[in-house]
Design a protein around this motif. Structure first.
Motif, PDB file in Angstrom:
ATOM      1  N   PHE A  49       0.734  -1.183  -0.013  1.00 35.56           N
ATOM      2  CA  PHE A  49      -0.132  -0.001  -0.019  1.00 35.56           C
ATOM      3  C   PHE A  49       0.794   1.287   0.032  1.00 35.56           C
ATOM      4  O   PHE A  49       1.101   1.911   0.981  1.00 35.56           O
ATOM      5  CB  PHE A  49      -1.085   0.080   1.251  1.00 35.56           C
ATOM      6  N   SER A  50       1.538   1.592  -1.109  1.00 33.31           N
ATOM      7  CA  SER A  50       2.272   2.696  -1.281  1.00 33.31           C
ATOM      8  C   SER A  50       1.088   3.909  -1.387  1.00 33.31           C
ATOM      9  O   SER A  50       0.272   3.712  -1.951  1.00 33.31           O
ATOM     10  CB  SER A  50       3.204   2.572  -2.498  1.00 33.31           C
ATOM     11  N   MET A  51       1.821   5.005  -0.920  1.00 31.79           N
ATOM     12  CA  MET A  51       0.695   6.168  -1.075  1.00 31.79           C
ATOM     13  C   MET A  51       0.346   6.502  -2.449  1.00 31.79           C
ATOM     14  O   MET A  51      -0.906   6.710  -2.618  1.00 31.79           O
ATOM     15  CB  MET A  51       1.720   7.650  -0.507  1.00 31.79           C
ATOM     16  N   ASP A  52       1.252   6.316  -3.309  1.00 30.97           N
ATOM     17  CA  ASP A  52       0.494   6.733  -4.864  1.00 30.97           C
ATOM     18  C   ASP A  52      -0.507   5.669  -5.141  1.00 30.97           C
ATOM     19  O   ASP A  52      -1.650   6.261  -5.747  1.00 30.97           O
ATOM     20  CB  ASP A  52       1.699   6.604  -5.790  1.00 30.97           C
ATOM     21  N   ASN A  53      -0.481   4.162  -4.894  1.00 25.94           N
ATOM     22  CA  ASN A  53      -1.450   3.355  -5.081  1.00 25.94           C
ATOM     23  C   ASN A  53      -2.714   3.560  -4.400  1.00 25.94           C
ATOM     24  O   ASN A  53      -3.776   3.634  -5.058  1.00 25.94           O
ATOM     25  CB  ASN A  53      -0.750   2.091  -5.019  1.00 25.94           C
ATOM     26  N   VAL A  54      -2.493   3.654  -3.112  1.00 20.94           N
ATOM     27  CA  VAL A  54      -3.728   4.174  -2.237  1.00 20.94           C
ATOM     28  C   VAL A  54      -4.546   5.374  -2.989  1.00 20.94           C
ATOM     29  O   VAL A  54      -5.698   5.144  -3.046  1.00 20.94           O
ATOM     30  CB  VAL A  54      -3.279   4.205  -0.905  1.00 20.94           C
ATOM     31  N   THR A  55      -3.679   6.335  -2.945  1.00 18.64           N
ATOM     32  CA  THR A  55      -4.472   7.596  -3.440  1.00 18.64           C
ATOM     33  C   THR A  55      -5.140   7.478  -4.875  1.00 18.64           C
ATOM     34  O   THR A  55      -6.162   7.839  -4.659  1.00 18.64           O
ATOM     35  CB  THR A  55      -3.431   8.838  -3.657  1.00 18.64           C
ATOM     36  N   SER A  60       6.460   6.302   0.346  1.00 18.21           N
ATOM     37  CA  SER A  60       5.481   6.350   1.602  1.00 18.21           C
ATOM     38  C   SER A  60       4.482   4.967   1.584  1.00 18.21           C
ATOM     39  O   SER A  60       3.922   4.849   0.897  1.00 18.21           O
ATOM     40  CB  SER A  60       4.834   7.491   1.689  1.00 18.21           C
ATOM     41  N   LEU A  61       4.709   4.310   2.731  1.00 21.32           N
ATOM     42  CA  LEU A  61       3.843   2.866   2.830  1.00 21.32           C
ATOM     43  C   LEU A  61       3.053   3.073   3.785  1.00 21.32           C
ATOM     44  O   LEU A  61       3.446   3.470   5.022  1.00 21.32           O
ATOM     45  CB  LEU A  61       4.930   1.795   2.860  1.00 21.32           C
ATOM     46  N   SER A  69      -3.918  -2.459  -4.361  1.00 19.29           N
ATOM     47  CA  SER A  69      -2.665  -3.274  -3.645  1.00 19.29           C
ATOM     48  C   SER A  69      -1.891  -3.469  -4.773  1.00 19.29           C
ATOM     49  O   SER A  69      -2.116  -4.044  -5.652  1.00 19.29           O
ATOM     50  CB  SER A  69      -2.952  -4.212  -2.758  1.00 19.29           C
ATOM     51  N   SER A  70      -0.443  -3.057  -4.496  1.00 21.01           N
ATOM     52  CA  SER A  70       0.493  -3.228  -5.534  1.00 21.01           C
ATOM     53  C   SER A  70       1.927  -3.422  -4.790  1.00 21.01           C
ATOM     54  O   SER A  70       2.130  -2.421  -4.073  1.00 21.01           O
ATOM     55  CB  SER A  70       0.684  -2.567  -6.767  1.00 21.01           C
ATOM     56  N   HIS A  71       2.662  -4.462  -4.696  1.00 17.02           N
ATOM     57  CA  HIS A  71       3.835  -4.330  -3.899  1.00 17.02           C
ATOM     58  C   HIS A  71       4.999  -3.284  -4.635  1.00 17.02           C
ATOM     59  O   HIS A  71       5.020  -3.148  -5.526  1.00 17.02           O
ATOM     60  CB  HIS A  71       4.690  -5.683  -3.973  1.00 17.02           C
TER      61      HIS A  71
END
Length: 668
Positions: free
Chosen positions: A348-354, A449-450, A510-512
């Motif tokens: 859950f990196s900030m970019d992916n979550v956003t 950012s995780l 979700s993406s590693h």
């Protein structure tokens, strides 16, 4: 009231501009009120008295919002101080406005002479609330008591601003060796500053949330956690006296107004209506949760006993301390549910979550977001988005995201409604602007950012408040967006937290951060099963905050030793005592930030949020556009222009019930 696309707000402010602006705002309103007060009573009508005041509030809301918001986000201490001073002056002036006998006399005449059935529902509500505001401000009191109340309210404003300023400016720094940070992940360590002390490299840990919570959750050495907990719970000692003075003054004000206590005054205009009803709700829930909480505490004690035994320490009469709470809650998730927060956050990196979160809100609410770059911001990290209606392509407003900590910035996570939506004098519609301000872990040289899962939940929640603000459309600024009853306002955002527990939703963003692989099914399944892990202790902790708040605000004389009462109630209700020689109430920002006698609302509104989700979205589909449309237009769109209970009945088709909430906790 078709919204008109407006330019983003201007953040290129100076200290002098802030001062000039707030003084002009005060002068404009004073001039208007003087004019209204001078009206012959025979000429006093809704159109000549109430409407001009509401229109001026609409016209000036944006400037008010900008200059008072700067204190929470600017890197310039001079600007922050100027913003704080402006808010203090404006709040004090609003207190004076609300206590003008000459204006009340005219408003009272209008109220008694107006046939409200001939007004639109929102205009009728405006008249009703305007008149009630004056009465709650003591305008029916004798002159000497009114003067005393005015003095009290001004002092309370000063105390509230000072309390908040102390919290924003306070930041304790602790130094730890690498050994003392055993258990902390490499990416956490990599993001820390270092200092050399007697030839030893030590890591700088602050009491800001991105440092505080991970350390209390993951540090294996109890002494390391204890140092942090003590530091966090002993900040701002000066706030103890501020809080206790405020509690006593609130009680005096309530008595002057004819209420038995401050809580009775506050709850009169909320869904609960009386302290007795709110207390009954909390105590009933406490009785239901206490056995569950005790069994969870026994599990914590067992884990701690095992840890002490491995270290060769005596393991009898084990006490679970405040610095153990997050640590052993995490251990339960790891051992009982095989949940590894550190492993989960890799996905859950900030970019992916956003990106994923914005996509979900666009789908569910029928919106379209467009990021705007190269425009005025208060900081380079702030991002600006336009909001458009997905079906009609109508412009709806702007929102900002400011997500990482920095010195002097607001220290929690919150939505700031900078400009409310409202109808302007030229019949155009002023579109809303909101900002989500948070303090998630910053990227490091090696990692983005995780976000831990609970941070993802916080993100969804606060962005939910932003959506409430952006999806609302009211004629009058005072009713816009989150301007609802305080014990209802959390429900819409709490309801949206449920998306964070939906497997398909989580897989979607979700993406590693290294391999780009989606989160493994086993890890995701464990996370979902852990939703109610330690639900007893977690909710008992929330109950403690609510009961402490109501207790201090129902004291007959208002005199209370907050430190002593906090320690007694924390142990009795949450089952876990605070760190010794600390004064945690000094950092209880809600009690001085508008939630006084209202913290119970978090749990109260959870009842409504659970009912909305399980009765509609869970049955009809969490991404169902029609259900989302109903939610947007029946819950969010009216803002505070109608009672929260009426909005719920519209959406649910019946009165709300507590059953879905209890079931969501596994209690029934």
């Amino acid at each position: 009231m078709a919204p008109t696309q407006q330019s983003p707000l201007n953040w290129d402010l100076t200290k002098d501009q802030i001062e000039v602006t707030y003084k002009r705002l005060i002068n404009e309103k004073k001039t208007l009120l003087d004019t209204i007060a001078a009206l012959p009573l025979t000429e006093a009508t809704f159109d000549s008295v109430v409407l001009p005041i509401a229109r001026l509030d609409n016209e000036t809301a944006a400037e008010f919002g900008v200059i008072t918001f700067v204190q929470h986000v600017s890197t310039d201490k001079e600007l922050r101080d100027a913003s704080t001073d402006a808010e203090k002056a404006l709040v004090e002036f609003e207190i004076e406005c609300g206590m003008r006998e000459d204006v009340f006399k005219v408003v009272d005449t209008v109220y008694k002479a107006t046939d409200q059935s001939k007004l639109s529902p929102e205009d009728a509500r405006l008249l009703e609330k305007t008149h009630l505001d004056f009465r709650r401000n003591g305008l029916a009191l004798p002159k000497d008591q009114l003067a005393e109340l005015r003095t009290i309210k001004k002092r309370l404003s000063e105390l509230s601003i000072q309390f908040s300023r102390n919290l924003n400016e306070a930041d304790v720094e602790l130094l730890y060796t690498r050994e003392e940070l055993d258990g902390m992940p490499d990416d956490f360590i990599a993001g820390l500053k270092t200092k050399d002390e007697d030839g030893v490299t030590k890591y700088v840990i602050t009491t800001q949330y991105p440092d505080l919570f991970p350390l209390l959750t993951l540090a294996t050495r109890e002494e390391s956690r204890k140092r942090m907990a003590v530091a966090g719970e002993s900040k701002c000692k000066e706030n103890v006296a501020i809080l206790e003075e405020a509690i006593e003054l609130r009680q005096k004000a309530a008595k002057l107004l004819g209420y038995p206590n401050h809580a009775a005054f506050v709850l009169e205009v909320k869904m609960a209506k009386t302290p007795e009803k709110a207390l009954s709700f909390l105590k009933d829930l406490r009785n239901r949760l206490a056995p569950l909480g005790q069994s969870e505490l026994d599990q914590f004690r067992k884990y701690k006993q095992e840890d002490l035994a491995r270290q060769g320490q005596a393991a009898t009469n084990v006490v679970v301390e405040s610095w153990d709470y997050r640590y052993y809650m995490n251990k339960v998730k790891e051992r009982e549910y095989n949940v590894d927060d550190e492993a989960i956050k890799q996905y859950f990196s900030m970019d992916n979550v956003t990106t994923g979160m914005l996509s979900i809100y666009q789908t569910v609410l029928g919106l379209k977001f467009v990021e705007k770059k190269g425009v005025s911001q208060w900081h380079e990290e702030a991002r600006l988005f336009e909001v458009w209606d997905g079906a009609s392509d109508t412009f709806m407003g702007h929102f900002y995201l400011d997500l990482y900590p920095r010195k002097g910035k607001y220290g929690h996570a919150a939505c700031f409604p900078i400009r409310p939506g409202s109808q302007l004098s030229d019949d155009t519609y002023s579109t809303p602007v909101a900002a989500m301000v948070a303090n998630f872990s910053k990227p490091t040289p090696n990692t983005p950012s995780l976000l831990k899962h609970d941070e993802v939940v916080t993100y969804f929640h606060e962005l939910g408040h932003v959506m409430h603000h952006l999806c609302s459309q009211t004629r009058w600024a005072r009713f816009h967006g989150t301007s609802t009853e305080n014990d209802f306002v959390e429900a819409p955002s709490q309801m949206l937290e449920n998306w964070c527990w939906e497997p398909k939703v989580l897989r979607g963003f979700s993406s590693h951060y290294q391999t780009k692989e989606p989160i493994p099914d086993a890890l995701l399944d464990s996370l979902i099963k852990s939703k109610n892990a330690c639900a007893g202790l977690f909710n008992l902790r929330q109950l403690f905050f609510g009961l402490f708040d109501l207790t201090v605000h129902t004291q007959a004389d208002g005199k209370v030793d907050t430190t002593k009462l906090w320690r007694q109630m924390r142990q009795d209700i949450s089952l876990i005592q605070p760190a010794p020689n600390t004064w945690p109430a000094a950092s209880f920002g809600h009690i001085m930030g508008g939630y006084d006698a209202g913290y119970y609302g978090y749990l109260w509104s959870q009842v409504f949020s659970a009912d909305m989700f399980y009765s509609r979205f869970r049955k009809e589909g969490v991404m169902d556009p029609q259900t989302g449309k109903d939610y947007r237009f029946k819950i969010l769109h009216p803002g505070g222009s109608r009672d929260g209970g009426d909005l719920l009945r519209d959406f649910l088709g019946r009165d709300p019930t507590i059953d879905p909430f209890l079931k969501s906790l596994g209690l029934e």
